[in-house]
Design a protein around this motif. Structure first.
Motif, PDB file in Angstrom:
ATOM      1  N   THR A   1      77.131  61.504  27.186  1.00 51.72           N
ATOM      2  CA  THR A   1      76.727  60.059  26.907  1.00 51.72           C
ATOM      3  C   THR A   1      76.697  59.414  28.356  1.00 51.72           C
ATOM      4  OG1 THR A   1      77.790  59.977  24.532  1.00 51.72           O
ATOM      5  CG2 THR A   1      77.315  57.856  25.937  1.00 51.72           C
ATOM      6  N   ASP A   2      77.756  59.525  29.110  1.00 53.99           N
ATOM      7  CA  ASP A   2      77.687  58.872  30.305  1.00 53.99           C
ATOM      8  C   ASP A   2      76.708  59.567  31.233  1.00 53.99           C
ATOM      9  OD1 ASP A   2      78.964  57.360  32.268  1.00 53.99           O
ATOM     10  OD2 ASP A   2      79.270  59.180  33.209  1.00 53.99           O
ATOM     11  N   LYS A   3      76.211  60.626  31.134  1.00 48.56           N
ATOM     12  CA  LYS A   3      75.225  61.078  32.055  1.00 48.56           C
ATOM     13  C   LYS A   3      73.868  60.681  31.483  1.00 48.56           C
ATOM     14  CE  LYS A   3      73.116  65.675  32.907  1.00 48.56           C
ATOM     15  NZ  LYS A   3      73.077  67.105  32.494  1.00 48.56           N
ATOM     16  N   LEU A   4      73.647  60.346  30.089  1.00 48.65           N
ATOM     17  CA  LEU A   4      72.526  59.916  29.666  1.00 48.65           C
ATOM     18  C   LEU A   4      72.463  58.645  29.776  1.00 48.65           C
ATOM     19  CD1 LEU A   4      70.034  60.481  27.822  1.00 48.65           C
ATOM     20  CD2 LEU A   4      71.351  59.604  26.080  1.00 48.65           C
ATOM     21  N   ASN A   5      73.509  57.887  30.107  1.00 50.37           N
ATOM     22  CA  ASN A   5      72.997  56.402  30.513  1.00 50.37           C
ATOM     23  C   ASN A   5      72.983  56.329  31.948  1.00 50.37           C
ATOM     24  OD1 ASN A   5      74.175  55.369  28.064  1.00 50.37           O
ATOM     25  ND2 ASN A   5      76.391  55.345  28.330  1.00 50.37           N
ATOM     26  N   LYS A   6      73.564  57.038  32.800  1.00 48.27           N
ATOM     27  CA  LYS A   6      73.168  57.153  34.107  1.00 48.27           C
ATOM     28  C   LYS A   6      71.787  57.428  34.635  1.00 48.27           C
ATOM     29  CE  LYS A   6      77.789  58.085  36.009  1.00 48.27           C
ATOM     30  NZ  LYS A   6      78.687  58.808  36.828  1.00 48.27           N
ATOM     31  N   ILE A   7      71.073  58.419  33.560  1.00 45.68           N
ATOM     32  CA  ILE A   7      69.664  58.862  33.944  1.00 45.68           C
ATOM     33  C   ILE A   7      68.906  57.658  33.440  1.00 45.68           C
ATOM     34  CG2 ILE A   7      67.995  60.451  33.204  1.00 45.68           C
ATOM     35  CD1 ILE A   7      70.158  62.582  32.959  1.00 45.68           C
ATOM     36  N   ASP A   8      69.337  57.124  32.375  1.00 38.66           N
ATOM     37  CA  ASP A   8      68.410  55.842  31.719  1.00 38.66           C
ATOM     38  C   ASP A   8      68.390  54.787  32.564  1.00 38.66           C
ATOM     39  OD1 ASP A   8      67.291  54.398  29.636  1.00 38.66           O
ATOM     40  OD2 ASP A   8      68.862  52.923  29.618  1.00 38.66           O
ATOM     41  N   ALA A   9      69.416  54.474  33.341  1.00 39.46           N
ATOM     42  CA  ALA A   9      69.422  53.471  34.520  1.00 39.46           C
ATOM     43  C   ALA A   9      68.621  53.933  35.435  1.00 39.46           C
ATOM     44  CB  ALA A   9      71.027  53.226  34.998  1.00 39.46           C
ATOM     45  N   ALA A  10      68.574  55.185  35.819  1.00 40.28           N
ATOM     46  CA  ALA A  10      67.821  55.563  37.046  1.00 40.28           C
ATOM     47  C   ALA A  10      66.241  55.498  36.487  1.00 40.28           C
ATOM     48  CB  ALA A  10      68.206  56.886  37.423  1.00 40.28           C
ATOM     49  N   LEU A  11      66.080  55.645  35.469  1.00 40.20           N
ATOM     50  CA  LEU A  11      64.772  55.732  34.835  1.00 40.20           C
ATOM     51  C   LEU A  11      63.922  54.264  35.238  1.00 40.20           C
ATOM     52  CD1 LEU A  11      64.072  57.572  31.823  1.00 40.20           C
ATOM     53  CD2 LEU A  11      62.743  57.938  33.726  1.00 40.20           C
ATOM     54  N   SER A  12      65.091  53.585  34.732  1.00 37.83           N
ATOM     55  CA  SER A  12      64.632  51.718  34.812  1.00 37.83           C
ATOM     56  C   SER A  12      64.352  51.261  36.376  1.00 37.83           C
ATOM     57  CB  SER A  12      65.454  51.244  34.189  1.00 37.83           C
ATOM     58  OG  SER A  12      65.882  51.419  32.704  1.00 37.83           O
ATOM     59  N   GLU A  13      65.203  52.192  37.056  1.00 41.43           N
ATOM     60  CA  GLU A  13      65.183  51.481  38.505  1.00 41.43           C
ATOM     61  C   GLU A  13      63.827  52.023  39.189  1.00 41.43           C
ATOM     62  OE1 GLU A  13      68.420  52.726  40.549  1.00 41.43           O
ATOM     63  OE2 GLU A  13      69.812  51.216  39.381  1.00 41.43           O
ATOM     64  N   LEU A  14      63.670  53.380  38.919  1.00 44.61           N
ATOM     65  CA  LEU A  14      62.226  53.775  39.316  1.00 44.61           C
ATOM     66  C   LEU A  14      61.273  53.426  39.035  1.00 44.61           C
ATOM     67  CD1 LEU A  14      63.400  57.804  38.854  1.00 44.61           C
ATOM     68  CD2 LEU A  14      62.905  56.537  41.033  1.00 44.61           C
ATOM     69  N   GLN A  15      61.052  53.155  37.499  1.00 46.65           N
ATOM     70  CA  GLN A  15      59.868  52.429  37.110  1.00 46.65           C
ATOM     71  C   GLN A  15      59.773  50.983  37.587  1.00 46.65           C
ATOM     72  OE1 GLN A  15      57.715  53.585  34.196  1.00 46.65           O
ATOM     73  NE2 GLN A  15      56.591  52.154  35.191  1.00 46.65           N
ATOM     74  N   THR A  16      60.698  50.233  37.653  1.00 44.16           N
ATOM     75  CA  THR A  16      60.734  49.012  38.343  1.00 44.16           C
ATOM     76  C   THR A  16      60.353  48.899  39.860  1.00 44.16           C
ATOM     77  OG1 THR A  16      62.584  48.277  36.911  1.00 44.16           O
ATOM     78  CG2 THR A  16      62.072  46.865  38.774  1.00 44.16           C
ATOM     79  N   ALA A  17      60.950  50.046  40.462  1.00 46.40           N
ATOM     80  CA  ALA A  17      60.423  50.104  41.950  1.00 46.40           C
ATOM     81  C   ALA A  17      58.962  50.650  42.037  1.00 46.40           C
ATOM     82  CB  ALA A  17      61.230  51.394  42.502  1.00 46.40           C
ATOM     83  N   ILE A  18      58.228  51.489  41.154  1.00 49.39           N
ATOM     84  CA  ILE A  18      56.950  51.669  41.098  1.00 49.39           C
ATOM     85  C   ILE A  18      56.202  50.385  40.655  1.00 49.39           C
ATOM     86  CG2 ILE A  18      55.191  53.000  39.745  1.00 49.39           C
ATOM     87  CD1 ILE A  18      57.134  55.192  39.699  1.00 49.39           C
TER      88      ILE A  18
END
Length: 423
Positions: A61-78
């Motif tokens: 669950t913790d791993k999923l939350n971290k990946i989800d946060a990274a996804l949001s950051e990448l999408q926002t950065a793009i």
């Protein structure tokens, strides 16, 4: 690297701090986003299998939350990189729209900001379309004002997505027919009785006044090679965009715009428009999104508005929506596949709206529809600057105002998703 001066006169000390911002915050590529999404799908599947087996692991669950946060950051950065590329076209002396820069007036305005009205040429004081000196206030140079407007569009999603008009009077009225015209079939010689006649309704849009009041010391104005226009424009676009974003979504209309969320069924302004309220659909769960709820929301919108429809949702809610699947176990959310292209949910472009409500029971957590056909932003004139060296010596305040209003001019092209179970 951009350096911005921010005044904090509200503390009574008029402190001016220097803030360095590097934009975008993260350099990202479409490939990075695709890799992160594959990792998200794999980890989410692991989590679901653990839940089914009754062996859910915190580590997963913790791993999923971290990946989800990274996804949001990448999408926002793009998304941010695409905005910066567009903003790069707004250079000094550029032609903005059909209006060319006025170097002489811009120079006079800069002198006014640095030294005050006694040191400003007659050109900036005399013409009404350029400035009004009755109380020491001046309209900003038109290309500077227009550039601020462009920055606001890039920072404030609601302004960027809505229809924007500029008015020259204190208010604006829009007239609507209730479309209640009657008709009927008759024979060749039959009488033609009167039919119902449509009535005219009105909706009024009255601008409120938005202001910022940053400060800078007179000594810094005299001695430092400070780009005052850059400093003030940064102050204005950041603060005005923040306030506009809140008001365009949830404003109560008291000295501010009427927010689009107040027009949904059961909202404070549900009865304000002659066409009625924005229709609300339930998410399908008491405290969560469901895939079927989003599909119901999207397909309830009339076909004539679907071509320009987008989904409006905040970032945290997007994290919940990212886990949804259709009946074939395909994820409804898809990342950007090309620079400048939006992320999608169920095929609909997604616009992250920071001030949208969170996913919680009873909240309107998503809007779907054609925002430009739904919401009207009304600007009155432009940015105005009042230079005030007297109130808080030795600091000079730049009292900056903009009159803006807003409200729904047609509720039909929009739908709202309420977090609630279906009856």
């Amino acid at each position: 690297m951009k350096t911005t001066l921010r005044g904090t006169a509200a503390t009574g000390r008029g402190l001016v701090a220097v803030r360095a911002e590097a934009q975008p915050k993260k350099i990202a590529s479409i490939d990075d986003l695709a890799i992160a999404f594959e990792a998200f799908k794999t980890t989410h599947t692991e989590q679901l299998n653990e839940i089914k087996a009754g062996t859910e692991d915190y580590v997963t669950t913790d791993k999923l939350n971290k990946i989800d946060a990274a996804l949001s950051e990448l999408q926002t950065a793009i998304d941010d990189q695409a905005k910066i590329n567009a903003a790069a076209k707004l250079g000094d002396g550029a032609v903005i729209g059909d209006i060319k820069a006025d170097p002489a007036y811009t120079a006079a305005f800069k002198q006014f900001m640095r030294k005050g009205e006694n040191n400003v040429s007659a050109d900036v004081q005399a013409a009404m379309q350029k400035g009004t000196d009755a109380d020491g206030g001046f309209l900003a140079p038109i290309e500077w004002d227009r550039t601020i407007g462009e920055k606001l569009k890039k920072v404030s999603p609601m302004r960027a997505e809505s229809r924007v008009i500029t008015i020259s009077t204190a208010g604006f009225k829009k007239f609507f027919s209730d479309r209640n015209v009657g008709s009927g079939w008759v024979g060749e010689t039959a009488s033609r009785p009167a039919t119902t006649t449509p009535q005219i309704g009105t909706v009024t849009f009255e601008p409120g006044e938005l202001y910022a009041n940053p400060a800078i010391s007179q000594g810094l104005l005299d001695d430092a090679a400070v780009d005052l226009e850059e400093w003030l424009s940064s102050e204005v676009d950041t603060e005005f965009a923040r306030q506009e974003g809140i008001a365009f979504l949830s404003g109560d209309g008291s000295n501010k715009p009427y927010g689009v969320l107040t027009y949904v069924e059961g909202g404070a302004n549900a009865a304000r428009h002659p066409y009625g309220a924005i229709k609300t659909l339930n998410s399908g769960a008491a405290a969560a999104f469901t895939g079927d709820g989003f599909l119901d929301l999207m397909y309830d919108l009339p076909a004539e508005f679907a071509a320009n429809a987008k989904l409006y949702i905040n970032r945290l809610a997007m994290g919940a929506a990212r886990k949804l699947k259709d009946g074939q176990q395909n994820y409804l959310w898809q990342p950007s596949y090309a620079s400048g292209q939006p992320q999608t949910l169920g095929g609909a472009p997604v616009v992250e709206m920071p001030d949208m409500p969170l996913v919680a029971a009873g909240n309107i957590a998503a809007l779907y529809g054609d925002m430009e056909a739904t919401y009207l932003v009304v600007d009155r004139i432009g940015i105005r600057v009042l230079r005030d060296p007297f109130t808080n010596k030795p600091f000079v305040h730049f009292y900056t105002t903009k009159r803006v209003g807003g409200g729904v001019h047609n509720p039909e092209p929009m739908r709202a998703l309420k977090i609630a179970a279906n009856a």
